[in-house]
Scaffold this active site. Sequence first.
Site, PDB file in Angstrom:
ATOM      1  N   GLY A  13       0.878  -0.998  -0.419  1.00 32.02           N
ATOM      2  CA  GLY A  13       0.040  -0.074   0.232  1.00 32.02           C
ATOM      3  C   GLY A  13       0.641   1.172   0.012  1.00 32.02           C
ATOM      4  O   GLY A  13       0.335   2.453   0.875  1.00 32.02           O
ATOM      5  N   ARG A  66     -15.905 -15.430  -8.981  1.00 29.37           N
ATOM      6  CA  ARG A  66     -15.164 -13.880  -9.400  1.00 29.37           C
ATOM      7  C   ARG A  66     -17.166 -12.634  -8.925  1.00 29.37           C
ATOM      8  O   ARG A  66     -17.320 -11.895  -8.423  1.00 29.37           O
ATOM      9  CB  ARG A  66     -15.267 -13.543 -10.488  1.00 29.37           C
ATOM     10  CG  ARG A  66     -13.614 -14.059 -10.641  1.00 29.37           C
ATOM     11  CD  ARG A  66     -13.216 -13.579 -12.347  1.00 29.37           C
ATOM     12  NE  ARG A  66     -12.244 -14.381 -12.660  1.00 29.37           N
ATOM     13  CZ  ARG A  66     -10.441 -13.554 -12.272  1.00 29.37           C
ATOM     14  NH1 ARG A  66     -10.454 -13.151 -11.574  1.00 29.37           N
ATOM     15  NH2 ARG A  66      -9.970 -14.573 -12.478  1.00 29.37           N
ATOM     16  N   ARG A  92      -7.013  -8.089  -8.366  1.00 26.33           N
ATOM     17  CA  ARG A  92      -7.531  -8.812  -8.850  1.00 26.33           C
ATOM     18  C   ARG A  92      -8.105  -8.098 -10.792  1.00 26.33           C
ATOM     19  O   ARG A  92      -8.183  -7.528 -11.005  1.00 26.33           O
ATOM     20  CB  ARG A  92      -9.033  -9.320  -7.660  1.00 26.33           C
ATOM     21  CG  ARG A  92      -8.702  -9.352  -6.807  1.00 26.33           C
ATOM     22  CD  ARG A  92      -7.830 -10.891  -6.581  1.00 26.33           C
ATOM     23  NE  ARG A  92      -8.974 -11.969  -7.254  1.00 26.33           N
ATOM     24  CZ  ARG A  92      -8.272 -12.523  -6.883  1.00 26.33           C
ATOM     25  NH1 ARG A  92      -6.528 -14.033  -7.063  1.00 26.33           N
ATOM     26  NH2 ARG A  92      -8.575 -14.077  -7.835  1.00 26.33           N
ATOM     27  N   ILE A  93      -8.244  -9.184 -11.715  1.00 22.61           N
ATOM     28  CA  ILE A  93      -8.985  -8.968 -13.026  1.00 22.61           C
ATOM     29  C   ILE A  93     -10.008  -8.869 -12.625  1.00 22.61           C
ATOM     30  O   ILE A  93     -10.835  -9.277 -12.464  1.00 22.61           O
ATOM     31  CB  ILE A  93      -8.439 -10.230 -13.495  1.00 22.61           C
ATOM     32  CG1 ILE A  93      -6.911  -9.978 -14.115  1.00 22.61           C
ATOM     33  CG2 ILE A  93      -9.263  -9.774 -15.250  1.00 22.61           C
ATOM     34  CD1 ILE A  93      -6.433 -10.798 -15.233  1.00 22.61           C
ATOM     35  N   ASN A 108      -7.052   3.503 -12.019  1.00 20.97           N
ATOM     36  CA  ASN A 108      -5.339   2.286 -11.730  1.00 20.97           C
ATOM     37  C   ASN A 108      -4.097   3.246 -11.898  1.00 20.97           C
ATOM     38  O   ASN A 108      -4.397   3.369 -12.864  1.00 20.97           O
ATOM     39  CB  ASN A 108      -5.965   1.563 -12.862  1.00 20.97           C
ATOM     40  CG  ASN A 108      -4.958  -0.140 -12.297  1.00 20.97           C
ATOM     41  OD1 ASN A 108      -4.939  -0.160 -10.650  1.00 20.97           O
ATOM     42  ND2 ASN A 108      -4.396  -0.047 -13.346  1.00 20.97           N
ATOM     43  N   HIS A 110      -0.455   1.631 -13.377  1.00 21.39           N
ATOM     44  CA  HIS A 110       0.531   0.236 -13.377  1.00 21.39           C
ATOM     45  C   HIS A 110       1.541  -0.170 -14.424  1.00 21.39           C
ATOM     46  O   HIS A 110       2.077   2.138 -14.523  1.00 21.39           O
ATOM     47  CB  HIS A 110       0.006   0.258 -15.401  1.00 21.39           C
ATOM     48  CG  HIS A 110      -0.161  -0.960 -15.984  1.00 21.39           C
ATOM     49  ND1 HIS A 110      -0.609  -2.363 -15.327  1.00 21.39           N
ATOM     50  CD2 HIS A 110       0.831  -1.442 -17.082  1.00 21.39           C
ATOM     51  CE1 HIS A 110       0.004  -3.325 -15.833  1.00 21.39           C
ATOM     52  NE2 HIS A 110       0.647  -2.958 -17.078  1.00 21.39           N
ATOM     53  N   SER A 137       2.220   4.139 -15.841  1.00 22.11           N
ATOM     54  CA  SER A 137       0.930   4.853 -16.533  1.00 22.11           C
ATOM     55  C   SER A 137      -0.500   5.307 -15.259  1.00 22.11           C
ATOM     56  O   SER A 137      -0.896   4.062 -14.679  1.00 22.11           O
ATOM     57  CB  SER A 137       0.556   4.087 -17.284  1.00 22.11           C
ATOM     58  OG  SER A 137       1.306   4.200 -18.249  1.00 22.11           O
ATOM     59  N   ASP A 146      -6.043  -2.624 -18.500  1.00 22.31           N
ATOM     60  CA  ASP A 146      -5.241  -1.949 -18.046  1.00 22.31           C
ATOM     61  C   ASP A 146      -4.718  -0.845 -19.713  1.00 22.31           C
ATOM     62  O   ASP A 146      -4.116  -0.603 -20.608  1.00 22.31           O
ATOM     63  CB  ASP A 146      -3.530  -2.340 -18.894  1.00 22.31           C
ATOM     64  CG  ASP A 146      -3.631  -3.153 -17.182  1.00 22.31           C
ATOM     65  OD1 ASP A 146      -3.907  -3.178 -16.183  1.00 22.31           O
ATOM     66  OD2 ASP A 146      -2.431  -4.353 -16.990  1.00 22.31           O
TER      67      ASP A 146
END
Length: 197
Positions: A13, A66, A92-93, A108, A110, A137, A146
């Site tokens: 984190g 999921r 997690r996807i 997000n 990345h 990014s 992504d």
Amino acid sequence: MTERVAILVSGGGSNMEVLADSMTGDHPARPCLVLSNVPGAGGLEKARARGIATTTVDHRSFNGDREGFERELISAIDAHAPDILCLAGFMRILTPLFITRYSGRMLNIHPSLLPKYPGLNTHARALAAGDAEAGCSVHEVTADLDSGPILGQARVPLRPGDTPETLAARVLEQEHSLYPMVLRRFAAGDRSRVDLP
Ligand code: GRF
């Protein structure tokens, strides 16, 4: 109006910390929740130490369901009524069920210069390709992994002798500059792209 920000983490984190610490003074947002899918994730303790509400939804208890996991995530998140979601090392996807619910208000970070190297092992892939630079990014989260609109990038030159670990450490430093900068602009309604340095 102050925007409420939920931050989702799976690990240590460090991005959550810089995001949370940035939201003071005249910043247009404040953290309202730190959520993890990993019980005991380091990020949860760091959030508690800052007086931020925390919660855990352990994906393992859903045995591969999921959407069941995501329904529980949504209910835990919506209990805190966030305006913006920041994924910060949330591993997690996500399915369209979750993504469409927070469409246009989920970010997000990345660790690559997207569209290069979506997915995992980004630093090893940049090194193997002989790239001159790597980076990170911040993008909006859309249904394709992504691939949402890029809101900011920071570039990191590769050095001779770099390993995935040394490169990751330098990219992480840039993540810590880029993500708070993008969040501040996004919370103020500015979606124009920033580039560092
Ligand atoms: C960061 O490198 C982020 O880009 C990636 O996972 C890492 C999370 O680090 N997706 P931390 O938990 O914020 O320290």
